[in-house]
Enzyme design. Structure first.
Site, mmCIF file in Angstrom:
data_model
loop_
_atom_site.group_PDB
_atom_site.id
_atom_site.type_symbol
_atom_site.label_atom_id
_atom_site.label_comp_id
_atom_site.label_asym_id
_atom_site.label_seq_id
_atom_site.Cartn_x
_atom_site.Cartn_y
_atom_site.Cartn_z
ATOM 1 N N GLY A 31 0.808 -1.218 0.000
ATOM 2 C CA GLY A 31 0.000 0.000 0.000
ATOM 3 C C GLY A 31 0.839 1.265 0.000
ATOM 4 O O GLY A 31 0.700 2.117 -0.884
ATOM 5 N N ASP A 121 4.714 -4.121 6.472
ATOM 6 C CA ASP A 121 3.492 -4.327 7.243
ATOM 7 C C ASP A 121 3.729 -5.226 8.439
ATOM 8 O O ASP A 121 2.788 -5.680 9.051
ATOM 9 C CB ASP A 121 2.401 -4.937 6.346
ATOM 10 N N ASN A 122 4.974 -5.530 8.770
ATOM 11 C CA ASN A 122 5.163 -6.400 9.940
ATOM 12 C C ASN A 122 6.378 -5.996 10.757
ATOM 13 O O ASN A 122 7.350 -5.439 10.254
ATOM 14 C CB ASN A 122 5.246 -7.859 9.507
ATOM 15 N N CYS A 177 -3.268 -24.676 27.240
ATOM 16 C CA CYS A 177 -4.442 -25.263 27.885
ATOM 17 C C CYS A 177 -5.706 -24.467 27.617
ATOM 18 O O CYS A 177 -6.794 -25.022 27.527
ATOM 19 C CB CYS A 177 -4.218 -25.390 29.396
#
Lengths: 531, 528
Positions: A31, A121-122, A177
């Site tokens: 983008g 983007d990360n 769990c």
């Protein structure tokens, strides 16, 4: 009037020349990247390298305007390069369809650029480029957007705060769990559907999932062991894939047998509602009406589906995925066992995770969700629009003019403030580096070593102690791994290559010598290069 | 605004799922209703000058799927256009700029229809506006001929069409929105931290009964039960106790802090954690939720406003009038119906959610009945009433530009006074000189500095003695009306964002002028 008439007019001749001579690296062609590349090309930047690992997806087209429908599945970097080239043939463009973390993009390679732009983007890739730019001492312009929000920051070693000078939020994880035995929220069931059900049947194992937090495993050793057996049994069901009995086998395993076992753990339900098992034959009998409306249901992703509708989607998506798996196996292109991993834009996996998660929610009495919502939650979707990217990319180029002139003092950290309609943008003065930042505050140096011959002992004795004058009390780390300290000497005889150190690795040297009247030395980041 | 995305019983999108996929990332911001409004819109751009900022704005509207657009432009593409406009290539040279830009813009999104018109002697702005086509919104860029500007303004007033003026030159730009009449917004997308009314001070019977189930025997609950009472129930319980002891509900700050201490003291501490999370949540929510809901000034403005005859027929004002009646009768707005996240057993939480939803539906029904009783209320969509009720606490009315904007000399004086104090404390200075200097080149982009200053002096006597204004005018002169691509791209991003707000009637548009300074990367919004 010539092509760069307006640029010369407004930038002035000296700056315009700097722009033309600049070599730019742009990491990410999504983008912000599309907008930025357009701006860079029209501003007349001399040479631009584009690195992006990604391929084009349909959901990119509402903002990544260099791409068209016919480009879907092609490399973002390559298509962006071709599209932008047409609009200024004088700019030299080079595209790399590759991961920026690949070894070919080493510190020396980074040193060849005038400015680096992050359009990522990360978190992981951002931190990597930040680290490389600090090591190479090249200015970095970092940017990001989410929905209507966005920001731009100039990073320069020793002058302006780096990306890691303020701690960043890390993605949320859940104890095993909670996901496997005691879910209480929709997201627990969604993570289960994505990282357990889908992965065990069609992919690698859940243990690889970054969303699973294993830190409490030892406290629940018994239950964890049970869960391991359960997962193994699920894997065995994979063998039945493609047969008519497969949906029932799988359904009854995870929504009946496993639930019956869980119910029997009295301890667990003292304070919680007991889960209610579902029986495939019973549910499917009532689902004939839903089965008839299947196509309509699949189109209706905004509505929350009923139990029967979820079962129908479960069965249908399972058969779609099984068929794909069989095709991949028979095509024989890959030698290893083929896998299908979750992708929010892959409809088959999304349908399967939606139905799988909702059925589990029904078992545990948790609110069910629409596919539209589950897509966002499972895919960590961040809303993205053209307008925000246009604003942010424009600001990036403005900052680059100041960086080219070396005027770091007048660069700004800019935030979009779309909800404060009285100003739209907020800018802050440049922030100084954080003196305790683990990335940019340590001293930096580099050393050339033949990794296949030199041992860790050679590095410690001949380089750190002899050349750099360190004393005995030092610690050498490679990422989170401790390689050496006074008590940890068994690696000394090993070759560096045996310790997993490759070209362009970063080692951290910590001086523990508190007796020195001047105090211990600051931490050193050592960039190791293959000689 | 007829559909709401959060109601799970309404199927929203039936279109081809490819479209849903393509627009996925934006549907999460403005939902299907906003998308529909965009797809029904037709935007006109009157382009001129170096011609980039308007085209960049359109790019950001074509991508998200605006229905149609038209570009009217008198220019023929030359070499300098190629250096600043991305939607032109070598093949465009010598052709109509409107035609070439439309061609390339349309490639961005096959769902969008583009039209173009070369402004010539035979095709004038007058012809353009006289044809049958109805525009949803008009944008024009400077420089513009005064007679064309007058035509556009006349059209906007006559057809109640919003107009946006855009000016970008060198490192500077500004845009000004002109909304026809008053502009009400239902879906303002308030901040996620904004308080939702939970009616804790005036609980209805079903809610009190529900709360009692958990608290009638609160001291004898098991550790688990006690630790999982939803915090709303905890607050209701202690409010009732407080009322029994004090005769009134806690209202002053002092009473509320005392009340908060009572709530905190109710937590059991004889457990391994030494406290209870749900009680912590309850205590933390006291100051925010234990207060009689007051009517926000923006809502009051809506209630107090007297719509004219034309406006009164719109569904907004009919529903607003019904909601006002509801408020006068019940002394509160319709219940939004959402419940915040909290520690609770999931089955209990779902019940609590249902109680709030049910009450919200009852309130909607009451408002709907009032709507139906009003003239013109028969055909109003139920979904629209529902959306209005849900957002009632955050509705907003933006006054149209003709509603007494501040006088330009008044703004100049106020900005100059601000600058004096700002300069002393090192705060950034007003961007108003940028507006004035650009404005002075509205019709003649290549005006020299002394012309610019003389023009400003005509409207604001003595303004040119400000050295900063002279400096800014100098910079505007240097640009000679030329655009810098990235400044225009950025401005185009901001303008398109405002267009989307106006067309979707979501979020709050700026009121009414935004000035951008590319030298300091700053914006300033003024009502001019």
């Amino acid at each position: 009037m010539s092509r760069d008439y307006f640029n010369t007019q407004s930038l002035g001749v000296p700056l315009n020349r700097m722009v033309k001579e600049a070599r730019i690296l742009m990491v990410g062609a999504g983008g912000i990247g599309c907008e930025l590349l357009k701006n860079l090309v029209l501003a007349g930047f001399g040479e631009v390298h584009i690195v992006d690992l990604d391929t084009i997806d349909l959901s990119n087209l509402n903002r990544q305007f260099l791409f068209r429908h016919e480009h879907i599945k092609k490399s973002k970097a390559l298509v962006a390069k071709d599209a932008a080239h047409k609009f200024n043939p004088r700019v030299k463009l080079e595209a790399h369809h590759a991961n920026i973390k690949d070894p070919q993009f080493n510190v020396d390679w980074f040193k060849g650029f005038t400015i680096v732009f992050n359009a990522l983007d990360n978190l992981d890739a951002r931190r990597h480029v930040n680290k490389m730019c600090i090591a190479a001492d090249i200015p970095l312009i970092e940017s990001g957007t989410t929905g209507f929000n966005g920001q731009v920051q100039v990073i320069k070693k020793g002058v302006a705060a780096c990306y890691d000078c303020t701690p960043k939020e890390t993605p949320k994880t859940f104890p095993v769990c909670t996901i496997r035995s005691t879910p209480s929220q929709p997201i627990h069931c969604i993570v289960w559907g994505k990282s357990y059900l889908l992965s065990e049947i069609f992919g690698a194992s859940e243990d690889d999932s970054p969303e699973m937090d294993h830190s409490e495993d030892s406290e629940n050793a018994q239950e964890i062991e049970k869960l391991r057996q359960e997962a193994q049994a699920l894997k065995n069901i994979r063998e039945a894939m493609g047969t008519d009995s497969f949906p029932q086998l799988l359904f009854d395993k995870v929504y009946k047998d496993d639930v019956v076992r869980l119910r029997s753990m009295e301890e667990m339900w003292k304070t919680r509602r007991r889960p209610e098992p579902l029986d495939y034959a019973t549910v499917i009998e009532k689902a004939s009406d839903a089965e008839a409306r299947k196509d309509k249901i699949l189109k209706d992703g905004q509505r929350v589906w009923s139990l029967e509708e979820n079962v129908v989607v479960f069965r249908d998506s399972l058969s779609r995925l099984s068929r794909r798996m069989a095709e991949m196996k028979s095509s024989g292109e890959v030698s290893a066992e083929p896998v299908i991993t979750f992708d929010k834009d892959d409809e088959d996996t999304l349908d399967f995770v939606t139905a799988g998660a909702n059925l589990r929610s029904i078992v545990f009495g948790i609110e069910t969700k629409s596919r539209f919502d589950i897509k966002q939650m499972a895919g960590n979707i961040i809303p993205a629009i053209a307008t925000t990217n246009a604003i942010v990319a424009g600001l990036c180029v403005l900052q680059s003019y100041k960086v080219l002139r070396g005027q770091f003092g007048s660069t700004k950290e800019v935030f979009l403030s779309p909800f404060a309609s009285e100003r739209l943008l907020a800018s802050d003065r440049l922030r100084a580096p954080n003196p305790d930042c683990p990335v940019c505050s340590p001293a930096q140096t580099r050393v050339l070593i033949d990794m296949s011959r030199a041992t860790l002992g050679d590095l410690v004795d001949d380089f750190l102690k002899m050349e750099l004058g360190y004393g005995e009390e030092i610690v050498v780390n490679h990422g989170d791994n401790l390689l050496y300290d006074l008590d940890e000497t068994e690696n000394l005889a090993k070759k560096l290559s045996e310790l997993g150190i490759k070209g362009d690795s970063f080692l951290t040297i910590i001086d523990d010598n508190d007796d020195d009247p001047k105090g211990p030395r600051v931490n050193l980041i050592l960039n190791v290069q293959e000689s | 605004m007829t559909e709401i995305i959060t109601d799970p019983t309404l199927p929203i999108l039936h279109g081809p799922s490819d479209k849903e996929k393509k627009y996925d990332r934006q549907l999460r911001l403005w939902a299907a209703s906003g998308q529909k409004a965009l797809e029904d819109a037709h935007i006109l751009l009157l382009n001129s000058g170096s011609g980039t900022v308007g085209v960049e704005t359109l790019k950001n509207l074509v991508l998200p799927g605006i229905g149609q657009f038209t570009i009217a432009d008198a220019n023929i593409v030359n070499e300098s256009d190629l250096g600043v406009n991305f939607f032109l290539d070598e093949d465009s040279l010598g052709n109509s700029r409107a035609e070439c830009c439309v061609k390339l813009l349309q490639e961005l999104n096959p769902d969008v229809k583009g039209h173009w018109l070369p402004l010539q002697e035979t095709h004038t702005v007058q012809n353009l506006l006289e044809n049958d086509r109805k525009y949803t919104l008009i944008m024009y860029t400077y420089p513009i001929e005064p007679q064309d500007l007058a035509l556009v303004q006349e059209y906007g007033n006559k057809h109640k069409v919003p107009i946006i003026a855009i000016h970008s030159a060198g490192f500077y730009s500004y845009f000004r929105t002109h909304l026809p009449g008053n502009f009400p917004i239902v879906d303002t997308h308030p901040d996620s931290t904004a308080t939702t009314d939970l009616r804790l001070l005036t609980p209805w019977e079903e809610l009190s009964k529900f709360a009692n189930e958990f608290t009638s025997d609160i001291d004898n609950l098991s550790a688990h039960e006690h630790g999982h009472i939803p915090y709303l129930v905890i607050l209701l319980h202690y409010l009732e106790k407080w009322k029994a002891e004090h005769g009134t509900l806690p209202s002053t700050y002092k009473e509320k802090t005392a009340f908060r201490a009572t709530v905190s003291a109710g937590a059991r501490t004889n457990n391994p954690e030494g406290g209870e999370e749900n009680f912590d949540e309850a205590a933390a929510a006291v100051l925010k939720t234990i207060s009689a809901p007051t009517l926000a000034s923006s809502v009051k403005a809506v209630f107090d406003y007297k719509p004219n005859e034309f406006e009164a027929k719109s569904s907004f004002w009919i529903i607003a009038s019904a909601v006002k009646k509801f408020y006068e009768k019940n002394k509160q707005l319709p219940l939004p119906g959402s419940v915040p996240d909290m520690k609770a057993q999931s089955t209990v939480y779902v019940r609590l959610q249902n109680i709030y939803k049910k009450k919200a539906r009852q309130d909607v029904a009451e408002v709907l009945a009032a709507v139906r009783a009003l003239p013109g209320g028969k055909d109003i969509d139920e979904g629209e009433v529902e959306t209005f009720c849900k957002n009632a606490a955050f509705i907003k009315l933006i006054h149209g530009s003709e509603a007494s904007p501040d006088n330009i000399t008044t703004i100049a004086e106020a900005e100059a006074a601000n600058d004096e104090t700002a300069a002393m404390v090192g705060m950034p200075l007003s961007l108003f000189p940028i507006y004035l200097s650009l404005k002075a080149t509205s019709h003649v982009p290549t005006a020299c500095t002394s012309d610019i200053l003389a023009a400003i002096d005509k409207t604001i006597p003595g303004a040119s003695s400000n050295p900063r204004l002279a400096q800014v005018a100098e910079e505007v002169t240097r640009a000679k009306g030329g655009e810098l691509h990235n400044i225009s791209a950025l401005t185009g991003g901001m303008v398109a964002q405002e267009v989307i707000k106006i067309i979707t009637k979501q979020y709050i548009p700026i009121d009414n002028t935004c000035i951008f300074d590319g030298i300091t990367s700053r914006t300033q919004v003024l009502r001019i």
